[in-house]
Scaffold this motif. Structure first.
Motif, PDB file in Angstrom:
ATOM      1  N   LYS A 104       7.673  -5.764   3.707  1.00  0.00           N
ATOM      2  CA  LYS A 104       6.872  -6.510   2.728  1.00  0.00           C
ATOM      3  C   LYS A 104       5.689  -5.663   2.245  1.00  0.00           C
ATOM      4  O   LYS A 104       5.424  -5.595   1.038  1.00  0.00           O
ATOM      5  CB  LYS A 104       6.367  -7.808   3.358  1.00  0.00           C
ATOM      6  N   LEU A 105       5.015  -4.998   3.171  1.00  0.00           N
ATOM      7  CA  LEU A 105       3.866  -4.158   2.794  1.00  0.00           C
ATOM      8  C   LEU A 105       4.311  -2.971   1.927  1.00  0.00           C
ATOM      9  O   LEU A 105       3.620  -2.601   0.971  1.00  0.00           O
ATOM     10  CB  LEU A 105       3.144  -3.651   4.040  1.00  0.00           C
ATOM     11  N   MET A 106       5.466  -2.403   2.252  1.00  0.00           N
ATOM     12  CA  MET A 106       5.974  -1.278   1.463  1.00  0.00           C
ATOM     13  C   MET A 106       6.310  -1.736   0.047  1.00  0.00           C
ATOM     14  O   MET A 106       6.031  -1.018  -0.916  1.00  0.00           O
ATOM     15  CB  MET A 106       7.193  -0.667   2.145  1.00  0.00           C
ATOM     16  N   LYS A 107       6.875  -2.928  -0.085  1.00  0.00           N
ATOM     17  CA  LYS A 107       7.229  -3.459  -1.412  1.00  0.00           C
ATOM     18  C   LYS A 107       5.971  -3.741  -2.242  1.00  0.00           C
ATOM     19  O   LYS A 107       6.001  -3.633  -3.460  1.00  0.00           O
ATOM     20  CB  LYS A 107       8.078  -4.720  -1.272  1.00  0.00           C
ATOM     21  N   GLN A 108       4.906  -4.093  -1.540  1.00  0.00           N
ATOM     22  CA  GLN A 108       3.643  -4.386  -2.241  1.00  0.00           C
ATOM     23  C   GLN A 108       2.849  -3.120  -2.508  1.00  0.00           C
ATOM     24  O   GLN A 108       1.785  -3.176  -3.123  1.00  0.00           O
ATOM     25  CB  GLN A 108       2.793  -5.349  -1.405  1.00  0.00           C
ATOM     26  N   GLY A 109       3.323  -1.985  -2.001  1.00  0.00           N
ATOM     27  CA  GLY A 109       2.637  -0.717  -2.210  1.00  0.00           C
ATOM     28  C   GLY A 109       1.410  -0.545  -1.332  1.00  0.00           C
ATOM     29  O   GLY A 109       0.555   0.272  -1.607  1.00  0.00           O
ATOM     30  N   GLU A 110       1.347  -1.343  -0.264  1.00  0.00           N
ATOM     31  CA  GLU A 110       0.172  -1.278   0.624  1.00  0.00           C
ATOM     32  C   GLU A 110       0.403  -0.370   1.821  1.00  0.00           C
ATOM     33  O   GLU A 110      -0.459  -0.255   2.682  1.00  0.00           O
ATOM     34  CB  GLU A 110      -0.175  -2.687   1.102  1.00  0.00           C
ATOM     35  N   PHE A 111       1.540   0.275   1.866  1.00  0.00           N
ATOM     36  CA  PHE A 111       1.824   1.137   3.004  1.00  0.00           C
ATOM     37  C   PHE A 111       2.480   2.391   2.529  1.00  0.00           C
ATOM     38  O   PHE A 111       3.274   2.479   1.697  1.00  0.00           O
ATOM     39  CB  PHE A 111       2.743   0.422   3.998  1.00  0.00           C
TER      40      PHE A 111
END
Length: 111
Positions: A104-111
């Motif tokens: 989820k974080l990768m999809k949001q660009g937060e990781f």
């Protein structure tokens, strides 16, 4: 240990081993972010765990009804398999959740 209890012990070993294997496969699927497959493997692990627990329950009931179950290395080995399978399933559940959060974080660009 009589033949019936040997059979139960070996059934417990087999079902617990199958459960542990399914838990490991669930973790591997989650690592690839294949959560549908991870969830299916976890369901398989839970089904096998229920079968393993039933073998254990049968022996406990036998003992409770006054017919002792002889403890030997096979039964100890079976119990060890059950314990390890339970731990593997709990670990799989936790890791799958961590992979879900990471995805989820990768999809949001937060990781």
């Amino acid at each position: 240990m009589d033949e019936k209890n040997y059979e139960k012990a070996f059934q417990l070993i087999m079902n617990a081993g199958n459960s542990k294997s399914a838990s490991v496969m669930a973790q591997e699927a989650a690592k690839k972010f294949d959560f549908d497959q991870a969830d299916q493997h976890l369901k398989d692990a839970e089904l096998e765990m229920r079968k393993a627990h039933q073998c254990q329950i049968d022996m406990i009931q036998q003992e409770a009804q006054g017919t002792p179950v002889e403890v030997n290395i096979i039964l100890v080995h079976a119990q060890d398999h059950l314990t390890m399978a339970m731990m593997a399933m709990e670990q799989a559940r936790e890791l799958i959740e961590v992979y879900r959060i990471l995805h989820k974080l990768m999809k949001q660009g937060e990781f």
